[in-house]
Design an enzyme around this catalytic site. Structure first.
Site, PDB file in Angstrom:
ATOM      1  N   GLY A  46       7.764   0.776   6.879  1.00 46.34           N
ATOM      2  CA  GLY A  46       8.472   1.211   5.682  1.00 46.34           C
ATOM      3  C   GLY A  46       8.532   2.722   5.620  1.00 46.34           C
ATOM      4  N   GLN A  51       9.432  10.877   1.853  1.00 43.60           N
ATOM      5  CA  GLN A  51       8.616  11.235   3.016  1.00 43.60           C
ATOM      6  C   GLN A  51       9.367  12.092   4.032  1.00 43.60           C
ATOM      7  OE1 GLN A  51       7.397   6.880   3.454  1.00 43.60           O
ATOM      8  NE2 GLN A  51       5.658   7.935   4.334  1.00 43.60           N
ATOM      9  N   CYS A  91      -0.003   4.570   6.005  1.00 45.48           N
ATOM     10  CA  CYS A  91       1.181   5.311   5.570  1.00 45.48           C
ATOM     11  C   CYS A  91       1.524   6.356   6.622  1.00 45.48           C
ATOM     12  CB  CYS A  91       0.889   5.988   4.231  1.00 45.48           C
ATOM     13  SG  CYS A  91       2.273   6.953   3.602  1.00 45.48           S
ATOM     14  N   LEU A  92       2.809   6.477   6.938  1.00 47.62           N
ATOM     15  CA  LEU A  92       3.216   7.469   7.946  1.00 47.62           C
ATOM     16  C   LEU A  92       2.921   8.895   7.468  1.00 47.62           C
ATOM     17  CD1 LEU A  92       6.590   5.899   9.138  1.00 47.62           C
ATOM     18  CD2 LEU A  92       4.356   5.847  10.288  1.00 47.62           C
ATOM     19  N   HIS A 133       4.331  -0.118  -2.243  1.00 47.77           N
ATOM     20  CA  HIS A 133       3.857   1.115  -1.602  1.00 47.77           C
ATOM     21  C   HIS A 133       5.005   2.140  -1.516  1.00 47.77           C
ATOM     22  CE1 HIS A 133       1.604   3.236   1.827  1.00 47.77           C
ATOM     23  NE2 HIS A 133       2.797   3.785   1.841  1.00 47.77           N
ATOM     24  N   GLU A 134       6.171   1.682  -1.052  1.00 45.84           N
ATOM     25  CA  GLU A 134       7.304   2.600  -0.882  1.00 45.84           C
ATOM     26  C   GLU A 134       7.852   3.061  -2.231  1.00 45.84           C
ATOM     27  OE1 GLU A 134       7.559   3.775   1.968  1.00 45.84           O
ATOM     28  OE2 GLU A 134       6.522   2.196   3.048  1.00 45.84           O
ATOM     29  N   HIS A 137       6.031   5.993  -3.528  1.00 43.01           N
ATOM     30  CA  HIS A 137       6.471   7.272  -2.932  1.00 43.01           C
ATOM     31  C   HIS A 137       7.579   7.908  -3.766  1.00 43.01           C
ATOM     32  CE1 HIS A 137       4.293   7.698   0.828  1.00 43.01           C
ATOM     33  NE2 HIS A 137       4.598   6.491   1.222  1.00 43.01           N
TER      34      HIS A 137
HETATM   35 NI    NI Z   1       3.682   5.430   2.774  1.00 38.87          NI
END
Ligand code: NI
Length: 169
Positions: A46, A51, A91-92, A133-134, A137
């Site tokens: 995701g 991000q 998470c990236l 989660h996304e 963000h």
């Molecule tokens: Ni993330």
């Protein structure tokens, strides 16, 4: 298409709140294509526009094993949520750190696709967790901010070390 640089915690730009998408043009389709390419290359399941330093309500998700189920989620809204789950997340923007966060187990998502068409999606399991989660963000919130202050301090220390090492190379 192009790979986009991913912001890493604790970059203050990750705290910005994304604005709704109002124009569904070629630029949006390009952003979605670049975000998907960036997510798959990372690799991740995701990615939120926040991000990649684009502060619009755009998310891409693909929780399938064979990268065959890309979901483009624009202007998401959770219209129903139930149950509770505790799953390990990564998470990236927080590389190499994983921890469990409490989330709703089932969510009903209302969103638009890249063309602006509205759809509804019932999600559970990993997909439900990933959506939540996304969406965090887009509100400027990272999964580590659901953890204790002590854990957050540890993650910050770990990330500082990572960024020092990256600067050196
Ligand atoms: Ni993330």
């Amino acid at each position: 298409m192009a790979l986009l640089p991913i912001l890493e915690y604790p970059d203050p730009r990750l705290k910005r709140i994304a604005s709704p998408v109002t124009v569904f043009d070629a630029g949006l389709k390009q952003l979605v294509a670049n975000m998907a390419e960036t997510m798959y290359a990372a690799p991740g399941i995701g990615l939120a526009a926040t991000q990649v330093d684009v502060h619009k309500r755009v998310i891409v998700i693909d929780v399938s094993q064979d990268k065959s189920e890309l979901k483009v989620i624009v202007n998401p809204e959770i219209v129903a949520a139930s149950g509770e789950t505790m799953a390990e997340e990564g998470c990236l923007s927080v590389p190499e750190y994983y921890d469990s966060v409490r989330r709703a187990a089932n969510v009903t998502l209302k969103a638009q696709d890249a063309a602006g068409d509205t759809y509804t999606l019932e999600a559970d399991g990993l997909l439900a967790v990933c959506i939540q989660h996304e969406m965090d963000h887009l509100q400027g919130k990272l999964f580590v901010e659901h953890l204790s202050q002590l854990k957050q301090m540890r993650v910050k220390t770990k990330m500082k070390k990572r960024h020092r090492e990256m600067d050196r190379n």
